[in-house]
Scaffold this motif. Structure first.
Motif, mmCIF file in Angstrom:
data_model
loop_
_atom_site.group_PDB
_atom_site.id
_atom_site.type_symbol
_atom_site.label_atom_id
_atom_site.label_comp_id
_atom_site.label_asym_id
_atom_site.label_seq_id
_atom_site.Cartn_x
_atom_site.Cartn_y
_atom_site.Cartn_z
ATOM 1 N N GLY A 172 0.713 -1.112 -0.022
ATOM 2 C CA GLY A 172 0.183 0.077 0.010
ATOM 3 C C GLY A 172 1.028 1.050 -0.062
ATOM 4 N N GLY A 173 0.377 2.343 -0.131
ATOM 5 C CA GLY A 173 0.877 3.683 0.118
ATOM 6 C C GLY A 173 1.572 4.150 -1.391
ATOM 7 N N ASP A 174 1.534 3.438 -2.218
ATOM 8 C CA ASP A 174 1.951 3.840 -3.554
ATOM 9 C C ASP A 174 1.263 5.150 -4.135
ATOM 10 N N ARG A 175 1.967 6.421 -4.163
ATOM 11 C CA ARG A 175 1.101 7.400 -4.577
ATOM 12 C C ARG A 175 1.632 7.949 -5.928
ATOM 13 N N SER A 176 2.406 7.077 -6.668
ATOM 14 C CA SER A 176 2.968 7.583 -8.007
ATOM 15 C C SER A 176 1.773 7.638 -8.967
ATOM 16 N N ARG A 177 2.074 8.211 -10.170
ATOM 17 C CA ARG A 177 1.050 8.517 -11.042
ATOM 18 C C ARG A 177 0.450 7.021 -11.591
ATOM 19 N N ARG A 178 -0.914 6.948 -12.025
ATOM 20 C CA ARG A 178 -1.385 5.887 -12.435
ATOM 21 C C ARG A 178 -1.427 6.094 -13.997
ATOM 22 N N HIS A 179 -1.394 5.076 -14.747
ATOM 23 C CA HIS A 179 -1.749 4.943 -16.301
ATOM 24 C C HIS A 179 -2.538 3.968 -16.536
ATOM 25 N N ARG A 180 -3.580 4.146 -17.373
ATOM 26 C CA ARG A 180 -4.656 3.188 -17.726
ATOM 27 C C ARG A 180 -4.956 2.868 -19.124
ATOM 28 N N ALA A 181 -4.784 1.860 -19.546
ATOM 29 C CA ALA A 181 -4.637 1.457 -21.090
ATOM 30 C C ALA A 181 -5.558 0.145 -21.074
#
Length: 442
Positions: A201-210
């Motif tokens: 948990g705690g991953d606040r990095s940018r998300r990418h969706r494809a």
């Protein structure tokens, strides 16, 4: 009125909302659009929806989340009146846009029923019933049930006798102490084998969706499924695991599978939320035969899905008692969700047909890796992944590599897991540049 504990599925939804902030309480709202046949008026569409509200207690239930053991209270049916909403076009897409906007507004399920609805009209003609229903009341199977029953009613048909209700399920689940104890003990044993990296948990990095759509991949998955006598979803999960291992340099991962909990025929027509997390660790011996790997994965996933109905509060309490370092049953970072046979071809010109389609609106929170798969006219894969977990380019490549793995597995050429060809068979465009404001939440 009648009051009972929550079903285990409802409790899981509620505890998930408890982890969300005040501004994220609308995350449980599910947009739903029901087609209104030509010639059907506003009154007929309203009457059909009213019959469903009368028939299904989940649509007139409020939930008390304040107590240590939350409860649900069914309110008496008092009729339904629906407003109309003008649609810019007589299309399902236009209705979904409206439902999506409504879904951003919190439903206060503690004091009001768990849905909003209006009859969508275009130039005076009713075309759709536009709805938002809270996840406490429905899951994907329940949404399909509503669609089927609404269509039957507006076409002049009659429904089967009233189905069982969530209160019936809740009382049965809470009353079977032996089943509850055995299921909790099963999960306590399972917890020892989970990969800690997939539970941090705690991953606040940018998300990418494809997303990717492939008829070829679906044909391949079905061919492997028939050859090995395993489920299509386990074949897709196996291919996805091999690609993830390759991209991450690992040989084990813990996936949060979602159990539909509708194996018992008695509950298949129940309108409620029955999905729960059934986590499973997948491991691959690179020297093993692909058939051995996929059969083992299928049997392991089936066992866990059959144990997918449990009290999340009881499990958390028992894990805490045993000294588990991370006793939160919802803390998983790697998800696989098989959505069923609902996939439709993308619109003409969609990049998902021969490339990957990128989306700029990936929610910047939640799991680091969330793969959704649906079958139908073709295999539809959708992946949301974080920068820290996969990175932008690898998110698109992942989907294309799953397609390649399925095709190679269907060909039957690889003799070992390590020999499965993961090289993409289609082009993979780079992700769009980040927009202003499209950053991780702090």
């Amino acid at each position: 009125m009648k009051t009972a504990p929550l079903t285990f599925g409802q409790l899981s939804v509620l505890r998930d909302l408890d982890l969300s902030g005040p501004d994220e309480q609308s995350d449980g709202n599910l947009p739903l659009v029901l087609d209104v046949p030509s010639g059907t008026g506003v009154e007929e569409a309203t009457a059909a929806w009213a019959r469903l509200v009368e028939r299904h207690e989940a649509l007139r239930t409020v939930y008390d989340r304040r107590a240590a053991e939350p409860t649900q209270t069914v309110q008496p049916f008092q009729g339904v009146r629906l407003d109309t909403v003008e649609l810019p076009a007589p299309t399902r897409e236009a209705a979904l846009d409206v439902a999506g906007e409504w879904a951003e507004e919190e439903i206060r399920f503690e004091v009001e029923h768990s849905w909003r609805a209006a009859v969508g009209v275009h130039r005076g003609v009713a075309t759709h019933l536009v709805c938002v229903v809270h996840h406490l009341a429905v899951d994907s199977a329940a949404c399909t049930l509503l669609e089927d029953e609404f269509r039957t009613l507006v076409c002049g048909g009659t429904l089967a006798p009233d189905p069982p209700q969530p209160v019936d399920l809740a009382l049965e689940q809470h009353g079977d102490e032996q089943q509850r104890r055995q299921t909790i003990e099963f999960w306590i044993d399972e917890w020892r084998g989970f990969v800690e990296e997939d539970r941090q948990g705690g991953d606040r990095s940018r998300r990418h969706r494809a997303a990717l759509y492939s008829e070829r991949a679906q044909d391949a998955a079905r061919a492997v499924s028939e050859r090995l006598s395993v489920s299509v979803q386990s074949v897709v999960l196996g291919a996805a695991a091999l690609v993830l291992f390759d991209l991450r340099g690992r040989d084990r991962a813990t996936f949060g599978l979602l159990a539909g909990n509708r194996m018992d025929k008695r509950w298949q027509t129940l309108l409620s939320s029955m999905n729960q997390l059934a986590p499973m660790t997948v491991a691959a011996d690179r020297d093993a035969a692909p058939g051995v790997f996929l059969r083992m994965l299928y049997m392991n996933s089936l066992e866990r899905l059959l144990h997918g109905s449990y009290s999340i509060d009881e499990l958390r309490a028992r894990l805490t008692e045993t000294g588990c370092a991370n006793p939160d049953p919802l803390q998983f970072d790697c998800y696989f969700n098989y959505l069923g046979d609902i996939a439709e071809p993308p619109a003409e010109g969609s990049p998902a047909r021969d490339d990957v389609e990128w989306f700029a609106d990936a929610w910047q929170g939640g799991p680091r890796f969330n793969l959704r798969a649906a079958t139908g006219t073709g295999l539809h894969l959708s992946l949301t992944a974080s920068d820290d977990y996969l990175g932008a380019g690898a998110t698109g490549r992942f989907l294309a590599s799953v397609e390649a793995a399925l095709v190679d597995l269907a060909d039957g050429a690889p003799e070992t897991v390590g020999a499965v060809d993961l090289a993409p068979l289609r082009k993979v465009s780079p992700p769009p540049p980040a927009q202003d404001g499209d950053t991780a939440h702090e």
